[in-house]
Design a protein around this motif. Structure first.
Motif, PDB file in Angstrom:
ATOM      1  N   ARG A 108     -42.602  27.776  10.129  1.00 58.99           N
ATOM      2  CA  ARG A 108     -42.449  27.718  11.595  1.00 58.99           C
ATOM      3  C   ARG A 108     -43.698  28.200  12.324  1.00 58.99           C
ATOM      4  NH1 ARG A 108     -37.395  26.483  13.535  1.00 58.99           N
ATOM      5  NH2 ARG A 108     -35.728  27.051  12.111  1.00 58.99           N
ATOM      6  N   LYS A 148     -36.892  34.036  14.337  1.00 59.96           N
ATOM      7  CA  LYS A 148     -36.635  32.985  13.343  1.00 59.96           C
ATOM      8  C   LYS A 148     -37.500  33.221  12.113  1.00 59.96           C
ATOM      9  CE  LYS A 148     -35.867  29.535  17.004  1.00 59.96           C
ATOM     10  NZ  LYS A 148     -36.161  28.185  17.526  1.00 59.96           N
ATOM     11  N   GLY A 156     -29.768  26.561  12.297  1.00 58.09           N
ATOM     12  CA  GLY A 156     -29.606  27.904  12.857  1.00 58.09           C
ATOM     13  C   GLY A 156     -29.618  29.017  11.817  1.00 58.09           C
ATOM     14  N   GLN A 159     -31.879  32.780  11.793  1.00 58.79           N
ATOM     15  CA  GLN A 159     -32.233  33.036  13.200  1.00 58.79           C
ATOM     16  C   GLN A 159     -31.310  34.092  13.787  1.00 58.79           C
ATOM     17  OE1 GLN A 159     -32.304  29.653  15.738  1.00 58.79           O
ATOM     18  NE2 GLN A 159     -33.413  28.374  14.294  1.00 58.79           N
ATOM     19  N   GLU A 183     -39.618  34.056  19.580  1.00 54.81           N
ATOM     20  CA  GLU A 183     -39.812  32.998  20.568  1.00 54.81           C
ATOM     21  C   GLU A 183     -38.976  33.342  21.791  1.00 54.81           C
ATOM     22  OE1 GLU A 183     -39.288  29.088  18.656  1.00 54.81           O
ATOM     23  OE2 GLU A 183     -37.681  28.844  20.115  1.00 54.81           O
ATOM     24  N   LYS A 184     -39.502  33.049  22.938  1.00 59.91           N
ATOM     25  CA  LYS A 184     -38.747  33.279  24.171  1.00 59.91           C
ATOM     26  C   LYS A 184     -37.459  32.460  24.119  1.00 59.91           C
ATOM     27  CE  LYS A 184     -39.709  32.446  29.043  1.00 59.91           C
ATOM     28  NZ  LYS A 184     -39.179  33.592  29.735  1.00 59.91           N
ATOM     29  N   GLU A 191     -30.819  19.477  25.491  1.00 63.13           N
ATOM     30  CA  GLU A 191     -31.694  19.261  24.331  1.00 63.13           C
ATOM     31  C   GLU A 191     -31.777  17.762  24.083  1.00 63.13           C
ATOM     32  OE1 GLU A 191     -31.635  22.061  20.958  1.00 63.13           O
ATOM     33  OE2 GLU A 191     -29.817  22.833  21.878  1.00 63.13           O
ATOM     34  N   ASN A 266     -39.629  21.663  20.577  1.00 66.20           N
ATOM     35  CA  ASN A 266     -39.022  22.729  19.782  1.00 66.20           C
ATOM     36  C   ASN A 266     -39.542  22.678  18.352  1.00 66.20           C
ATOM     37  OD1 ASN A 266     -37.335  24.564  18.448  1.00 66.20           O
ATOM     38  ND2 ASN A 266     -35.615  23.140  18.376  1.00 66.20           N
ATOM     39  N   GLU A 267     -39.203  21.627  17.633  1.00 66.07           N
ATOM     40  CA  GLU A 267     -39.662  21.550  16.240  1.00 66.07           C
ATOM     41  C   GLU A 267     -39.689  20.105  15.776  1.00 66.07           C
ATOM     42  OE1 GLU A 267     -37.092  23.402  13.379  1.00 66.07           O
ATOM     43  OE2 GLU A 267     -35.311  22.427  14.154  1.00 66.07           O
TER      44      GLU A 267
HETATM   45  P1  ADP Z   1     -33.132  24.738  13.112  1.00 66.61           P
HETATM   46  O1  ADP Z   1     -34.285  24.558  12.182  1.00 66.61           O
HETATM   47  O2  ADP Z   1     -32.072  25.597  12.562  1.00 66.61           O
HETATM   48  O3  ADP Z   1     -32.650  23.442  13.711  1.00 66.61           O
HETATM   49  P2  ADP Z   1     -34.004  25.367  15.824  1.00 66.61           P
HETATM   50  O4  ADP Z   1     -35.210  26.149  16.166  1.00 66.61           O
HETATM   51  O5  ADP Z   1     -34.015  23.921  16.180  1.00 66.61           O
HETATM   52  O6  ADP Z   1     -33.739  25.605  14.284  1.00 66.61           O
HETATM   53  O7  ADP Z   1     -32.761  26.064  16.496  1.00 66.61           O
HETATM   54  C1  ADP Z   1     -31.434  25.555  16.405  1.00 66.61           C
HETATM   55  C2  ADP Z   1     -30.795  25.521  17.785  1.00 66.61           C
HETATM   56  O8  ADP Z   1     -30.745  26.860  18.346  1.00 66.61           O
HETATM   57  C3  ADP Z   1     -31.574  24.720  18.814  1.00 66.61           C
HETATM   58  O9  ADP Z   1     -31.298  23.336  18.716  1.00 66.61           O
HETATM   59  C4  ADP Z   1     -31.071  25.358  20.111  1.00 66.61           C
HETATM   60  O10 ADP Z   1     -29.761  24.909  20.435  1.00 66.61           O
HETATM   61  C5  ADP Z   1     -30.989  26.823  19.749  1.00 66.61           C
HETATM   62  N1  ADP Z   1     -32.300  27.492  20.049  1.00 66.61           N
HETATM   63  C6  ADP Z   1     -33.281  27.728  19.158  1.00 66.61           C
HETATM   64  N2  ADP Z   1     -34.353  28.314  19.744  1.00 66.61           N
HETATM   65  C7  ADP Z   1     -34.053  28.447  21.044  1.00 66.61           C
HETATM   66  C8  ADP Z   1     -34.757  28.984  22.189  1.00 66.61           C
HETATM   67  N3  ADP Z   1     -35.968  29.502  22.075  1.00 66.61           N
HETATM   68  N4  ADP Z   1     -34.129  28.950  23.389  1.00 66.61           N
HETATM   69  C9  ADP Z   1     -32.878  28.430  23.505  1.00 66.61           C
HETATM   70  N5  ADP Z   1     -32.162  27.915  22.480  1.00 66.61           N
HETATM   71  C10 ADP Z   1     -32.726  27.914  21.259  1.00 66.61           C
END
Ligand code: ADP
Ligand code: MG
Length: 377
Positions: A108, A148, A156, A159, A183-184, A191, A266-267
């Motif tokens: 990450r 994370k 999730g 995390q 991360e903030k 989404e 996001n990713e």
């Molecule tokens: P994964 O690899 O488990 O999919 P993500 O970083 O996509 O990891 O996080 C999973 C979900 O958690 C996201 O789709 C979102 O709904 C929530 N989430 C993760 N990071 C954040 C953030 N910084 N702010 C708000 N929601 C978040």
């Protein structure tokens, strides 16, 4: 090393035999290719839709070489395979996706650095390896924040959402075991995700923008087209990423939209993605079809057409428990069950896709059904 396009009857080797591997295999077989899959689980979903099966761990180098010997091209269904092993395969076998994307994106931290360097907008983040880093993250990002793990997280897992000082012990425990990124936490309005495929010749095709709802950090439903005016911006962000990272095949970029309507990357999932499953019925090519075309060296369609708006609902074990008896009473539900032997409440067991001209009504009905509400029984 250059390799020819795959011919009918030649073999696609897939590392990983979960549902993504299974749906890739089904696309490959539809096109006349043979499939061999490698997975540590003898009962994995892809096992019974593959011509041959190698029962081995993902990092078992002799087994990966055997896969290479049996295959004319190698692909993978998930990003947590060891980049080193993939790199070793690249020198001898046909691995059009190569290993660099996996290497950057399975961590990450390097993923976020790569995204930031590519000029995309990412959520502010800091590396956290020590308690001092954690204190600094709290200082600079404030609460709430997401902690994370750098490696191995999905759906999730790995995390924690930290809302106050009282959770710092839990956070310290996590960082004592694994390096993390903080991360903030954004107050999300929506989404969305964009699935794209890049051909062996660099051609890029975009699927329509997907709107995703997660529950407990696991994808609950996807609605297409997304009810957001960010499609063009999302494509531009994807283009920046593709200039920075070498991709071949299907991958998905996940985005956040905050309350100020700002789009953040996001990713990236460097493989077909759960939010692209609707494309099997709702588009003229599925994300698995285009993936197989790309890695076998064939031409991609000029563009992907959405045949009808669609909603995709994931079927976790608990949803199956609730809906099992009526799954096949609704011909408009395109039901996919992955064939996993053990059912667990939160495990992804399948999904269903509905094509509809009235997304709002269908969505309301399906959500009520999945929540087990009486009006829908
Ligand atoms: P994964 O690899 O488990 O999919 P993500 O970083 O996509 O990891 O996080 C999973 C979900 O958690 C996201 O789709 C979102 O709904 C929530 N989430 C993760 N990071 C954040 C953030 N910084 N702010 C708000 N929601 C978040
Ligand atoms: Mg995600």
């Amino acid at each position: 090393m250059t390799f020819d396009k795959l011919k009918i009857g030649q073999t696609v080797g897939i590392i990983g035999g979960g549902q993504l591997g299974k749906m890739m295999a089904q696309s490959a077989q539809k096109m006349g290719f043979r499939v061999v899959v490698l997975d540590p689980d003898e009962t994995c979903p892809c096992r019974y839709v593959a011509h041959e099966f190698i029962h081995a761990a993902y990092d078992d180098m002799p087994a990966l070489e055997r896969l290479g010997e049996m295959s004319d091209v190698i692909t993978y269904e998930f990003e947590n395979i060891a980049a080193e092993q993939l790199q070793a395969l690249v020198s001898t076998y046909n691995v059009p996706q190569s290993y660099q994307a996996i290497q950057l994106l399975q961590d990450r931290l390097t993923e976020k650095q790569t995204l930031a360097n590519a000029g995309t907008k990412v959520v502010p983040f800091v590396q956290v390896t020590s308690e001092a880093d954690l204190d600094e993250a709290v200082q600079t990002l404030g609460f709430p924040l997401m902690l994370k793990t750098r490696f191995g997280g999905y759906d999730g897992k790995g995390q924690i959402r930290l809302t106050s000082e009282s959770q710092l012990d839990e956070a310290r425990e996590l960082i004592a075991n694994q390096e993390c990124v903080a991360e903030k936490f954004l107050d999300l309005a929506k989404e969305v995700s964009l699935t794209v495929t890049i051909g062996n010749d660099g051609q890029i095709v975009y699927f329509p923008l997907q709107e995703n709802e997660h529950r407990n950090q696991v994808l609950f439903k996807t609605v297409v087209p997304a009810r957001a005016n960010h499609e063009e911006d999302a494509r531009q962000e994807v283009d920046k990423i593709t200039r920075a990272v070498h991709f071949v095949g299907t991958f998905t970029v996940e985005f956040f939209i905050d309350q100020q309507n700002e789009l953040y990357v996001n990713e990236i999932a460097p493989r077909p993605h759960n939010s692209g499953h609707y494309s099997i019925e709702a588009c003229d090519y599925s994300q698995f079809d285009t993936h197989i075309l790309a890695v076998t060296g064939h031409r991609l369609p000029q563009q992907i057409e959405l045949l009808k708006p669609a909603i995709m609902m994931n079927l976790l074990g608990k949803d199956l428990d609730l809906l099992e008896n009526e799954l096949f009473e609704h011909p408009e539900w395109h039901v996919h069950l992955y064939g996993k032997v053990s059912r667990k409440p939160e495990r992804k067991m399948g999904h269903l896709t509905i094509l509809t001209d009235d997304i709002a009504t269908t969505e309301q009905q399906m959500v009520a059904k999945f929540e087990g509400r009486d009006e829908c029984k």
